[in-house]
Design an enzyme around this catalytic site. Structure first.
Site, mmCIF file in Angstrom:
data_model
loop_
_atom_site.group_PDB
_atom_site.id
_atom_site.type_symbol
_atom_site.label_atom_id
_atom_site.label_comp_id
_atom_site.label_asym_id
_atom_site.label_seq_id
_atom_site.Cartn_x
_atom_site.Cartn_y
_atom_site.Cartn_z
ATOM 1 N N LYS A 1 0.842 -1.199 0.000
ATOM 2 C CA LYS A 1 0.000 0.000 0.000
ATOM 3 C C LYS A 1 0.875 1.247 0.000
ATOM 4 C CE LYS A 1 -3.915 -1.935 2.585
ATOM 5 N NZ LYS A 1 -4.911 -1.744 1.508
ATOM 6 N N ARG B 1 -10.467 -11.448 1.740
ATOM 7 C CA ARG B 1 -11.383 -12.430 1.134
ATOM 8 C C ARG B 1 -10.745 -13.815 1.087
ATOM 9 N NH1 ARG B 1 -11.577 -8.784 -4.188
ATOM 10 N NH2 ARG B 1 -11.205 -7.257 -2.547
HETATM 11 N N1 BES Z 1 -8.070 -3.806 4.314
HETATM 12 C C1 BES Z 1 -8.211 -3.361 2.971
HETATM 13 C C2 BES Z 1 -9.483 -2.546 2.761
HETATM 14 C C3 BES Z 1 -9.525 -1.220 3.449
HETATM 15 C C4 BES Z 1 -9.053 -0.088 2.806
HETATM 16 C C5 BES Z 1 -10.108 -1.094 4.676
HETATM 17 C C6 BES Z 1 -9.142 1.129 3.421
HETATM 18 C C7 BES Z 1 -10.188 0.124 5.288
HETATM 19 C C8 BES Z 1 -9.723 1.237 4.659
HETATM 20 C C9 BES Z 1 -8.269 -4.555 2.021
HETATM 21 O O1 BES Z 1 -7.521 -5.645 2.396
HETATM 22 C C10 BES Z 1 -7.746 -4.082 0.723
HETATM 23 O O2 BES Z 1 -6.594 -3.765 0.669
HETATM 24 N N2 BES Z 1 -8.590 -4.036 -0.301
HETATM 25 C C11 BES Z 1 -8.191 -3.591 -1.578
HETATM 26 C C12 BES Z 1 -8.562 -4.649 -2.559
HETATM 27 C C13 BES Z 1 -8.061 -4.375 -3.945
HETATM 28 C C14 BES Z 1 -6.589 -4.703 -4.030
HETATM 29 C C15 BES Z 1 -8.819 -5.221 -4.906
HETATM 30 C C16 BES Z 1 -8.961 -2.308 -1.870
HETATM 31 O O3 BES Z 1 -10.155 -2.255 -1.614
HETATM 32 O O4 BES Z 1 -8.322 -1.355 -2.310
HETATM 33 MN MN MN Z 2 -5.495 -5.481 1.776
#
Ligand code: BES
Ligand code: MN
Ligand code: ZN
Length: 492
Positions: free
Chosen positions: A273, A347
Site C-alpha cells: 500500500k 477475502r
Molecule cells: N483492508 C483493505 C481494505 C480497506 C481499505 C479497509 C481502506 C479500510 C480502509 C483490504 O484488504 C484491501 O486492501 N482491499 C483492496 C482490494 C483491492 C486490491 C482489490 C482495496 O479495496 O483497495
Molecule cells: Mn489489503
C-alpha cells in the site's frame, strides 16, 4: 465499570455531584417545578433569559442549594416530536462529556421528561438510550498515555443513579452492549505490534469459561485442513497464523456462525500500500474484534442461541517467503484461487473460514463482518455498513436490528455478471475483479464459497474507524457492528 442503579426517589432528595435534567425545546416550563421551587427558581430563570433553550445537545450547569445534589445540568433534547432513540443517545453523550470535563464522579439522571416522551414505539425505556449514548461517548483509549501526559486524563464517572420508576429497565443488557462495544474498540485501537495473531488468540482463550469454548487451530492444523488461501496471507509474516474458534451453545439449533476479518496489520503484502495512511491498517482486524465481543456478551447473558465465532487471524506483510501476485492457492473446499493482488487478502482468509464453517459447523446462517474494501470507505464514508448476501430474509432482519441500534446497514447488489469479473485464466477464480465495482465483486467472491448456505456479508471498512470525533465516539475505532449483531441475535 461505572455503577448503574435505579432509584425511585424524588429528584430533590437524590445525592449526587450533579443532577441531570433533560428538557425538550418546546416544553421548557413546568416539568421540574418541584426541583425549581427547591432551588429558588433558577431553572425557570435560565429559560426566561433565553440562556437555556433546550435545543439539541445544549448543556448548562447551574449551582444548586437546598437539594441533595450540588449542581444541576440542564440538557437539551430538541423538539419533543422530533425525538428519536438516537437523539436521546446524542444528548446523553453531550451530557456525559460535559460532566467528565468537570471531573464529577457521581451523577443522577432524572427519567421524568424522557418517560413522558413515548411509550411502546421504542424497544427500550428512553432513559436507556441516554445512558447508552453517555457511556459510549465518554469512552477514551488511554492505554498508551504515560505519566508524562497523565494530567490530561479526565476522571471516570463512578456511579449513575437513574431517578424515577424505571425498575423494568434492562440494566444487564445496557452494561453488555456498552462493555462489548468498548472491548472491541480497545482491541482495534491497540497498535499492531501489541495486537498480533498470537495476542488475539490469547485474549480469546482468556475469555473462555464454562459456557464459552475457545479453541485455536495452530499452523499445522490449518495446513492439515488445507486452508491454503488463508495460509498464503501469513507467509510474509514471522508470526504464526491463529485460527480462533469460539463456540457458545445456548440452544440446540444449528449455529449462527460469525466470521470476523482478523488481519492484525495489512501492509498490502508485495502489492504494498502507499505509505500515506498505512498506519490505520491496524484496524483491519475490526471484524474479528466485533465477533469476539459479541460472542462473549451473548454467552455472559446466557441468551438462547447457538453461536460460533471464527477469527482467521493473520498479518499481511512482505518477506522472502511472502505470496506473489500470480500465485495459485487451494482452499479448504478444493477450489483454487489465483492471487491477482496480495492486497485482496481479507477475502482469502474469509473464503477458507466460510469453507471451514460449512464443513464442520452446519450453520443455519453465516454472517461475515470485514473491513474488506477501500471502495466501501469511498462509498459510505464513516456512515454505514455495506450489506450483501444470498438470504433476503436474514438481510431484512439485520436491517431491522440495525435501525434500532442506529448502526446502519445499506444493501448493495450481487449481480450475476460480477461472476465474470472474477474469471481466472488458470484457476477456478481470481481474488480481484478489477477496480470497477470492487465493493460488490469482493462480496461476490465470498458468495461463491457460501454456496447454498444462507450468508450475509457486512463490509465495515468505512464505519469501523472514525476519522473525526463523532457524537458518541472519539476518533478511532467505532466498535460498529457490536450493537447491531447483539440486537440481531437477541431477536433471533
Ligand atoms: N483492508 C483493505 C481494505 C480497506 C481499505 C479497509 C481502506 C479500510 C480502509 C483490504 O484488504 C484491501 O486492501 N482491499 C483492496 C482490494 C483491492 C486490491 C482489490 C482495496 O479495496 O483497495
Ligand atoms: Mn489489503
Ligand atoms: Zn485488508
Amino acid at each position: 465499570m461505572t455503577r448503574i442503579s435505579i432509584n425511585n426517589i424524588s429528584e430533590t432528595e437524590v445525592r449526587a455531584d450533579v443532577l441531570v435534567l433533560p428538557l425538550c425545546e418546546d416544553r421548557l416550563k413546568g416539568y421540574y417545578s418541584d426541583v425549581d421551587a427547591a432551588v429558588g427558581g433558577i431553572i425557570c430563570r435560565a429559560a426566561e433569559t433565553g440562556d437555556f433553550r433546550g435545543t439539541k445537545g445544549q448543556t448548562m450547569f447551574l449551582s444548586a442549594d437546598n437539594i441533595g445534589s450540588q449542581r444541576l445540568l440542564l440538557v437539551g433534547l430538541g423538539k419533543a416530536d422530533e425525538i428519536t432513540a438516537e437523539r436521546i443517545r446524542l444528548a446523553g453523550s453531550e451530557a456525559f462529556v460535559a460532566i467528565k470535563e468537570l471531573g464529577l464522579a457521581q451523577i443522577a439522571i432524572s427519567a421524568r421528561v424522557m418517560d413522558s416522551l413515548f411509550g411502546s414505539a421504542f424497544r427500550m425505556k428512553p432513559a436507556f438510550y441516554f445512558i447508552e449514548g453517555g457511556l459510549l461517548g465518554s469512552y477514551r483509549f488511554e492505554k498508551y498515555i504515560s505519566k508524562y501526559k497523565k494530567e490530561d486524563l479526565k476522571k471516570e464517572i463512578s456511579s449513575i443513579t437513574l431517578v424515577g420508576d424505571n425498575s423494568d429497565m434492562d440494566i444487564p443488557w445496557l452494561r453488555a452492549v456498552v462493555s462489548a462495544t468498548c472491548f472491541a474498540r480497545d482491541l482495534v485501537n491497540t497498535p499492531s505490534n501489541d495486537m498480533t495473531p498470537p495476542v488475539i488468540a490469547r485474549i480469546a482463550k482468556n475469555l473462555a469459561d464454562t459456557r464459552l469454548k475457545v479453541t485455536v487451530l495452530e499452523k499445522r492444523a490449518i495446513e492439515k485442513e488445507r486452508m491454503g488461501a488463508y495460509l498464503s496471507v501469513t507467509k510474509g509474516s514471522d508470526l504464526p497464523p491463529k485460527f480462533i474458534v469460539a463456540e457458545y451453545k445456548g440452544s440446540k439449533d444449528q449455529p449462527v456462525v460469525l466470521i470476523g476479518k482478523t488481519i492484525t496489520f495489512d501492509s498490502g503484502g508485495l502489492d504494498i500500500k502507499p505509505g500515506d495512511g498505512m498506519e490505520k491498517m491496524k484496524y483491519d482486524m475490526a471484524g474479528g474484534a466485533v465477533v469476539l465481543a459479541v460472542i462473549k456478551a451473548i454467552s455472559d447473558l446466557k441468551l438462547p442461541v447457538h453461536l460460533v465465532a471464527l477469527l482467521p487471524a493473520a498479518e499481511n506483510l512482505i518477506g522472502g517467503n511472502a505470496s506473489r501476485p500470480g500465485d495459485v492457492v487451494t482452499t479448504i473446499t478444493g477450489r483454487t484461487v489465483e492471487i491477482i493482488s496480495t492486497d485482496a487478502e481479507g477475502r482469502l482468509t474469509i473464503a477458507d473460514a466460510i469453507g471451514y464453517a460449512i464443513k464442520y459447523k452446519k450453520p443455519k446462517l453465516i454472517i461475515d463482518i470485514a473491513t474488506l474494501t477501500g471502495a466501501c470507505n469511498f462509498a459510505f464514508g464513516n456512515e454505514s455498513i455495506a450489506m450483501m448476501g444470498n438470504s433476503a430474509e436474514a438481510m431484512d432482519r439485520l436491517k431491522a436490528a440495525s435501525d434500532e441500534a442506529y448502526e446502519r446497514v445499506w444493501p448493495m447488489p450481487l449481480f450475476e455478471e460480477y461472476g465474470d469479473y472474477l474469471k481466472s485464466d488458470i484457476a477456478d477464480i481470481k481474488n480481484v475483479g478489477g477496480r470497477k465495482a470492487s465493493l460488490c465483486s469482493s462480496a461476490y467472491f465470498l458468495k461463491e464459497f457460501a454456496g447454498d448456505t444462507p450468508w450475509v456479508h457486512l463490509d465495515i471498512a468505512g464505519a469501523a474507524w472514525n476519522d473525526t470525533e463523532r457524537p458518541y465516539g472519539p476518533k478511532g475505532a467505532s466498535g460498529i457492528g457490536v450493537r447491531l449483531l447483539l440486537n440481531f441475535l437477541s431477536n433471533n
